[in-house]
Design an enzyme around this catalytic site. Sequence first.
Site, mmCIF file in Angstrom:
data_model
loop_
_atom_site.group_PDB
_atom_site.id
_atom_site.type_symbol
_atom_site.label_atom_id
_atom_site.label_comp_id
_atom_site.label_asym_id
_atom_site.label_seq_id
_atom_site.Cartn_x
_atom_site.Cartn_y
_atom_site.Cartn_z
ATOM 1 N N ASP A 105 2.364 55.372 15.858
ATOM 2 C CA ASP A 105 0.925 55.219 15.586
ATOM 3 C C ASP A 105 0.129 55.617 16.826
ATOM 4 O O ASP A 105 0.646 55.566 17.951
ATOM 5 C CB ASP A 105 0.594 53.764 15.234
ATOM 6 C CG ASP A 105 1.307 53.305 13.970
ATOM 7 O OD1 ASP A 105 1.669 54.165 13.149
ATOM 8 O OD2 ASP A 105 1.489 52.078 13.822
HETATM 9 N N1 URA Z 1 6.095 50.582 13.581
HETATM 10 C C1 URA Z 1 4.736 50.538 13.615
HETATM 11 O O1 URA Z 1 4.131 49.674 13.019
HETATM 12 N N2 URA Z 1 4.094 51.479 14.336
HETATM 13 C C2 URA Z 1 4.718 52.444 15.048
HETATM 14 O O2 URA Z 1 4.062 53.256 15.711
HETATM 15 C C3 URA Z 1 6.123 52.476 15.005
HETATM 16 C C4 URA Z 1 6.785 51.531 14.260
#
Ligand code: URA
Length: 241
Positions: free
Chosen positions: A104
């Site tokens: 993310d």
């Molecule tokens: N899980 C999440 O919630 N976000 C990420 O970036 C990676 C794994």
Amino acid sequence: MMIRLDKYLADMGIGTRSRIKKEIRSGQVIVNGKPICRPELKINTDQDEVLFQGEPVTYEEYEYYMLNKPAGVISAASDRQETTVVDLIKDRKRDDLFPVGRLDKDTEGLLIITNNGELAHRLLSPKKHVDKVYFAKVKGIVTEDDIECFAQGLDIGDEKPTLPAELVICSSDEISGILLTIREGRFHQVKRMFQAVGKEVVYLKRLRMGPVTLDDSLKPGEYRRLTEEEVDRLCSQERKP
Ligand code: URA
């Protein structure tokens, strides 16, 4: 591997195909000691010695980098508006690099960047169950019950519950520190797993993907090439059933 001379030089970041063709025709390129004016000449990437303007250019079919992704950067190869993880790899030669999977925008940590599509595909395949280890700061006290729920697999609103995941509590307070190992890569998976037990992830960083661990000397935004040993480990991991 056999490849056209103009493609060889373009792949190695010397310039655009059209500029390179002009440079070749104007005698800027020497192959195995002889000036060559034909862009279409086939080069054996394992054997032939190519000089561009007197400097040797060695061919790399694949590049592999480990990036400590900083928050605020998107996990894409290119974007019109936003800085991408590939934009951060300033020393890259090839222009076909992409991140292996996504973190993310607000997540930090290990991201492998390569142009080896087959390797990426296998590492990301849901069937391979490649381990991913995350460190997270979570609002609220994480409990032994949570450990049990994560170990059982959680309903996070998808068709199937998550696979069993290993949760380790590092510190327990208003904001708890945890380590979580998951074997899938669902959208926002870590955040949604904590939501499912009524808690909120306020910081997330990936520490490991399969056999490759984030080098702790890399600050957010820094990167290095993967070592040969790391690449070998990734390639042999992908062949496991
Ligand atoms: N899980 C999440 O919630 N976000 C990420 O970036 C990676 C794994």
